[in-house]
Design a protein around this motif. Structure first.
Motif, PDB file in Angstrom:
ATOM      1  N   ILE A 263      51.655  42.155   0.848  1.00 42.62           N
ATOM      2  CA  ILE A 263      52.566  41.916   1.978  1.00 42.62           C
ATOM      3  C   ILE A 263      53.071  43.253   2.515  1.00 42.62           C
ATOM      4  O   ILE A 263      53.020  43.516   3.723  1.00 42.62           O
ATOM      5  CB  ILE A 263      53.749  41.016   1.548  1.00 42.62           C
ATOM      6  CG1 ILE A 263      53.245  39.631   1.138  1.00 42.62           C
ATOM      7  CG2 ILE A 263      54.772  40.906   2.677  1.00 42.62           C
ATOM      8  CD1 ILE A 263      54.257  38.798   0.371  1.00 42.62           C
ATOM      9  N   VAL A 264      53.525  44.116   1.603  1.00 48.94           N
ATOM     10  CA  VAL A 264      54.039  45.424   2.031  1.00 48.94           C
ATOM     11  C   VAL A 264      52.896  46.250   2.619  1.00 48.94           C
ATOM     12  O   VAL A 264      53.027  46.865   3.686  1.00 48.94           O
ATOM     13  CB  VAL A 264      54.675  46.189   0.842  1.00 48.94           C
ATOM     14  CG1 VAL A 264      55.255  47.514   1.312  1.00 48.94           C
ATOM     15  CG2 VAL A 264      55.763  45.350   0.194  1.00 48.94           C
ATOM     16  N   ALA A 265      51.760  46.244   1.936  1.00 51.55           N
ATOM     17  CA  ALA A 265      50.621  47.054   2.380  1.00 51.55           C
ATOM     18  C   ALA A 265      50.188  46.648   3.785  1.00 51.55           C
ATOM     19  O   ALA A 265      49.926  47.493   4.642  1.00 51.55           O
ATOM     20  CB  ALA A 265      49.461  46.897   1.399  1.00 51.55           C
ATOM     21  N   GLU A 266      50.154  45.348   4.036  1.00 53.20           N
ATOM     22  CA  GLU A 266      49.693  44.889   5.352  1.00 53.20           C
ATOM     23  C   GLU A 266      50.700  45.267   6.442  1.00 53.20           C
ATOM     24  O   GLU A 266      50.305  45.617   7.566  1.00 53.20           O
ATOM     25  CB  GLU A 266      49.436  43.375   5.313  1.00 53.20           C
ATOM     26  CG  GLU A 266      48.774  42.796   6.553  1.00 53.20           C
ATOM     27  CD  GLU A 266      47.492  43.554   7.005  1.00 53.20           C
ATOM     28  OE1 GLU A 266      46.775  44.098   6.147  1.00 53.20           O
ATOM     29  OE2 GLU A 266      47.240  43.592   8.234  1.00 53.20           O
ATOM     30  N   MET A 267      51.981  45.227   6.108  1.00 50.49           N
ATOM     31  CA  MET A 267      52.988  45.613   7.103  1.00 50.49           C
ATOM     32  C   MET A 267      52.844  47.104   7.447  1.00 50.49           C
ATOM     33  O   MET A 267      53.039  47.495   8.599  1.00 50.49           O
ATOM     34  CB  MET A 267      54.389  45.306   6.591  1.00 50.49           C
ATOM     35  CG  MET A 267      54.694  43.806   6.620  1.00 50.49           C
ATOM     36  SD  MET A 267      56.370  43.471   6.058  1.00 50.49           S
ATOM     37  CE  MET A 267      56.472  41.708   6.249  1.00 50.49           C
ATOM     38  N   ILE A 268      52.512  47.908   6.456  1.00 45.96           N
ATOM     39  CA  ILE A 268      52.296  49.336   6.744  1.00 45.96           C
ATOM     40  C   ILE A 268      51.040  49.502   7.598  1.00 45.96           C
ATOM     41  O   ILE A 268      51.018  50.265   8.570  1.00 45.96           O
ATOM     42  CB  ILE A 268      52.190  50.164   5.444  1.00 45.96           C
ATOM     43  CG1 ILE A 268      53.501  50.066   4.660  1.00 45.96           C
ATOM     44  CG2 ILE A 268      51.863  51.630   5.760  1.00 45.96           C
ATOM     45  CD1 ILE A 268      53.495  50.769   3.322  1.00 45.96           C
ATOM     46  N   ARG A 269      50.006  48.756   7.266  1.00 42.84           N
ATOM     47  CA  ARG A 269      48.770  48.850   8.072  1.00 42.84           C
ATOM     48  C   ARG A 269      49.039  48.457   9.524  1.00 42.84           C
ATOM     49  O   ARG A 269      48.506  49.061  10.449  1.00 42.84           O
ATOM     50  CB  ARG A 269      47.664  47.992   7.438  1.00 42.84           C
ATOM     51  CG  ARG A 269      47.093  48.625   6.167  1.00 42.84           C
ATOM     52  CD  ARG A 269      45.832  47.930   5.687  1.00 42.84           C
ATOM     53  NE  ARG A 269      46.123  46.647   5.093  1.00 42.84           N
ATOM     54  CZ  ARG A 269      46.226  46.416   3.776  1.00 42.84           C
ATOM     55  NH1 ARG A 269      46.044  47.407   2.911  1.00 42.84           N
ATOM     56  NH2 ARG A 269      46.493  45.213   3.317  1.00 42.84           N
TER      57      ARG A 269
END
Ligand code: NA7
Length: 867
Positions: free
Chosen positions: A299-305
């Motif tokens: 979830i966090v990784a995708e928001m950064i992407r």
């Protein structure tokens, strides 16, 4: 008067390195009245901050926190100008500190230590410096930093390039003018990400060669945030205290919001707040479970992407800049100022080495699989041989001439990251096995230095002169460091935390991830427990209190801490009804366990009425019959039901690929011994008779159980043998209660404080069986005839009062000719292995249990995969 050159200088202590750690170490040693010499190959103080002068170099911990706290006056006299200070400002600060405390007089600059040898008869270290000079000292302290040994360029043809070559880690002191040049930057770690936007301002053409896309968030640099300054000015001591007892060395309340269960609105709000704040510990604390649970991390990784895609105009470049091959945080994330936006400039280009790897460096540029590039300058931002490079590179030889390089050939081994066995009086500051790079370094450095100083003072006070960890203490700490890493996602990444960036370096998780607070507690405990795990010698005698400071699995310890903080009444003080209600209530919010194919409830005829059962059928394409496991829940014959062990049954079913039938038996005190055991036997008979209807394979039937459930499972095996059937192919006994003797050593060791206590076990027995019945093999199967029983797998947990009876049962079965697999639940309690998706370290034990079931059923289908 100068001494003749042939007489070596002798100091109480020699310190290598004059960075943050070396300077403070010198200060503290002087305070103790010891004679000290500090050597540094640099021309001035600064350590890492002396060398790393590349454009844009800054700390990535807020500078208000990236600072010494030992000198309150210093704190008043120095003011940081930015939220994240630049390298020149940090270097100025260290010079200021050195001058303020007159430290330079004991430092020899531009002097490299080339070797260090332990001299056993002399109880001293013999240090040789670059000029061949020898210096002797009692204590040898490496303050050489974690990111100080640059990684040599492991790229074909690296020496051939005829243009200018720069290393971010060894940037020229006079600076480098790249104006109007065609520049290549290789590497997109923190050094690359910080320097690329600034290099782009000068270069005519900038090409960035990226092997791994990296997560980076905007630093939002500027003046130090007003809120933090207010906090500091309000109560500086309290702030620094909070930092020392925080997880990362910066005061921060760890969140308890779980990514997987939070609403979309909460997720977004927490992420955006962390993004705006621009701090590493903030973005690593969006969710409590992002470091351990892949879906939450995603979830966090995708928001950064999403942010990267929004910042970079060219979709193909944006996609290449999106990290997808590692979990967020498992490689050091970066803080940047306009990094991603730099790729929108017309003269900046990204080359994705995953698509076109570098074939070689040539005389005039770089050749990839697809293209030839011409350059005027190449900048290597390729990182460091982190954490161990400077230590093993320093030619240190301990007792019997064994070098650190030899000893650590398969990976570093330390006690507390401070010392290593075989190297008396040799200290490492922020060594492998300490929080170091995962923490605010300055806080960790002060903690290490203070610990070493206290240790040397204690040695002196006790008339002791050498100190060295024992093999047992060191092995215990190494294990603990790995255990802490293993419950996180960190070991999955090819990071320098894992040594994976240096070809040939052993893959070991290097830092301690248990937290600055937990680490400090362990170090303090070691000191106050007479330096547990250290051997000390001297005119005052020899002292050694051997032992392991942390042997409980870290997540089990967290659960214990949580349970203790709840202040629940001891179960044995409650009525059976209240104890059952309490057990149900505490299980309410736990994770459900893995999905299985199908779950159905039903009843079976018992000796005295119906018994409820729940059947778990594994998921998967295979619809045919499966081996059958009849499972009995734990709860001391008093507590528990089909729900209580539901996650464990799901886990066993999913991992083993067997059909699991969990049967509820009659409970005490309403119905006492031998009802539970007779019910269990009846359940096995019924399952055997109905194997086909249950989706089982006739003849492939095992029993399993936990605690009292393992007791009735074991008894059922004895009853089945005596009755001439049914045939049971195996018995899986998790932390079994197999005897009524509550005096075994494990009761002494673990009878108090680990949830299942001796008092509670006595309460269970009192509810279940009269004293006269407790020797009956149907109550205490250990006392029965064990010949001809089915093969067994017995799991014994270290911190379980029942551990020794489980082990005794395994030995006795073995002696009776029964094949036995004794599995040790290392660092676990009686209950922790059952805590599916809560205690991550229980997963390997449950995997072993499932494997044992597989061994009982050699012809079984391969199990469905569960991580
Ligand atoms: P890092 O974080 O180790 O970054 C080094 C970078 O160089 C990283 O992107 C590497 O890719 C890349 N690299 C290394 N070797 C090669 C080769 N042979 N070919 C291509 N690319 C390569 O070091 P930094 O100096 O940036 O930062 C170190 C720490 O200092 C940082 O984390 C902060 O704590 C401060 P890889 O990821 O290995 O694929």
């Amino acid at each position: 008067m100068d001494k003749p050159a042939s007489v070596p200088d002798r100091f109480d202590a020699v310190v290598v390195g004059a960075g943050f750690s070396g300077l403070y170490m010198l200060y503290r040693l002087r305070q103790l009245g010891l004679s000290v010499k500090v050597f540094d190959s640099a021309g001035d103080v600064g350590g890492t901050w002396y060398w790393n002068r590349y454009p844009g170099a800054r700390c990535d911990i807020p500078t208000t926190d990236y600072t010494y706290s030992f000198d309150p006056e210093l704190e008043k006299e120095w003011t940081w100008s930015e939220k994240y200070a630049t390298q020149p400002e940090i270097l100025d600060y260290l010079r200021f500190v050195a001058d303020r405390h007159g430290l330079r007089s004991d430092i020899e600059f531009s002097t490299t230590v080339t070797s260090a040898r332990w001299d056993e008869p002399g109880k001293q270290w013999r240090i040789t410096t670059g000029g061949g000079r020898e210096v002797r000292c009692r204590y040898y302290i490496m303050a050489t930093g974690c990111l100080s040994m640059p990684k040599s360029p492991d790229i074909d043809g690296a020496g051939r390039f005829a243009g200018q070559v720069y290393f971010t880690s060894r940037w020229p002191h006079e600076g480098a003018d790249l104006t109007g040049q065609r520049v290549a930057v290789i590497g997109t770690g923190s050094s690359g990400i910080q320097s690329i936007p600034l290099i782009a301002r000068q270069a005519r053409q900038l090409t960035v060669f990226q092997r791994t896309a990296n997560f980076s968030i905007p630093a939002h640099n500027g003046p130090p945030p007003a809120g933090r300054l207010q906090q500091l000015d309000g109560d500086r001591d309290a702030y620094r205290h909070a930092a020392r007892w925080s997880r990362g060395g910066v005061p921060l309340e760890p969140t308890d919001v779980l990514g997987v269960t939070a609403s979309e609105a909460v997720r977004r709000e927490r992420f955006e707040a962390a993004w705006e704040q621009g701090e590493l510990f903030g973005i690593l604390n969006v969710f409590a479970d992002q470091g351990v649970n892949p879906p939450s991390n995603d979830i966090v990784a995708e928001m950064i992407r999403e942010k990267i895609r929004a910042a970079v105009e060219d979709p193909e470049t944006a996609e290449a800049l999106c990290p997808k091959d590692h979990y967020f945080g498992t490689k050091r994330p970066c803080l940047d100022t306009g990094y991603f936006e730099t790729y929108n400039l017309p003269h900046v280009r990204l080359v994705d080495l995953r698509k076109q790897p570098i074939v070689s460096i040539t005389e005039d540029g770089i050749e990839t699989a697809d293209e030839s590039f011409g350059f005027d300058a190449i900048v290597y931002a390729t990182g460091f041989d982190a954490m161990t490079g400077a230590l093993v590179g320093a030619d240190v030889a301990g007792r019997d001439g064994v070098s650190l390089r030899e000893k650590w050939a398969a990976g570093p081994s330390t006690y507390l990251g401070l010392m290593t066995a075989g190297f008396p009086n040799f200290f490492m500051l922020t060594g492998p096995g300490s929080p170091s790079v995962l923490s605010n370094m300055t806080v960790s450095i002060e903690q290490h230095v203070d610990w070493v100083a206290r240790c040397l003072e204690d040695l002196r006070d006790e008339g002791l002169e050498t100190i060295e960890p024992t093999a047992q203490a060191e092995a215990g700490w190494d294990q603990h460091v790995q255990d802490c890493g293993a419950i996180t996602l960190y070991p999955t990444a090819n990071s320098w935390y894992m040594g994976a960036n240096v070809p040939g370096k052993p893959r070991v998780f290097l830092p301690y991830i248990g937290g600055v607070d937990a680490y400090r507690q362990a170090c303090d405990e070691v000191a106050t427990r007479d330096y547990l795990g250290f051997r000390m010698t001297g005119p005052g005698g020899t002292r050694c209190r051997d032992g392991v400071v942390r042997s409980m699995q870290p997540d089990v310890a967290m659960v214990m801490e949580f349970v203790n903080a709840l202040g629940l009444p001891p179960m044995e003080t409650l009525s059976a009804a209240d104890a059952r209600a309490l057990m149900t209530a505490t299980a309410e919010n736990r994770p459900p366990g893995p999905e299985v194919g199908k779950v159905t409830d039903g009843v079976i005829p018992g000796p005295d009425g119906d018994l409820p059962y729940r059947l778990y059928r594994p998921a998967g394409p295979f619809e045919g019959p499966r081996p059958l496991v009849v499972y009995f829940h734990g709860g001391g014959w008093v507590l528990g039901n089909l729900d209580s062990d539901d996650p464990l049954c799901r886990d066993l079913c999913a991992r083993s690929g067997a059909v699991v039938v969990s049967v509820n038996y009659r409970h005490a005190p309403e119905v006492r011994f031998p009802a539970a055991a007779l019910d269990a036997f009846a359940a096995v008979q019924w399952a055997d008779a109905n194997a086909i209807e249950l989706g089982g394979i006739p003849g492939q039937l095992a029993v399993a159980g936990w605690s009292a459930g393992a007791n009735v499972a074991a008894v059922a095996c004895q009853l089945a043998r005596d009755a001439g059937g049914p045939h049971i192919t195996g018995q899986l006994l998790l932390c079994p209660a197999v005897d009524s003797d509550l005096t075994r050593p494990s009761y002494e060791e673990n009878g108090d404080g680990y949830i299942l206590t001796t008092a509670l076990m006595r309460w269970f027995w009192d509810h279940y069986a009269d004293p006269a019945d407790r020797g009956d093999p149907r109550a205490a199967p250990l006392r029965g005839d064990l010949a001809g029983l089915p093969p067994a797998c017995i799991v014994a947990a270290d911190f379980d009062p029942l551990r020794d009876e489980g082990v005794a049962y395994a030995r006795a079965l073995e002696a009776a000719g029964v094949p036995v697999r004794l599995a040790r639940a290392r660092g676990h309690t009686h209950t922790s292995v059952t805590m599916v998706d809560v205690v991550i370290s229980g997963a390997p034990v449950r995997a072993e249990m499932a494997a044992a079931l597989g061994d009982f059923f050699p012809a079984a289908e391969p199990p469905a995969h569960v991580s």
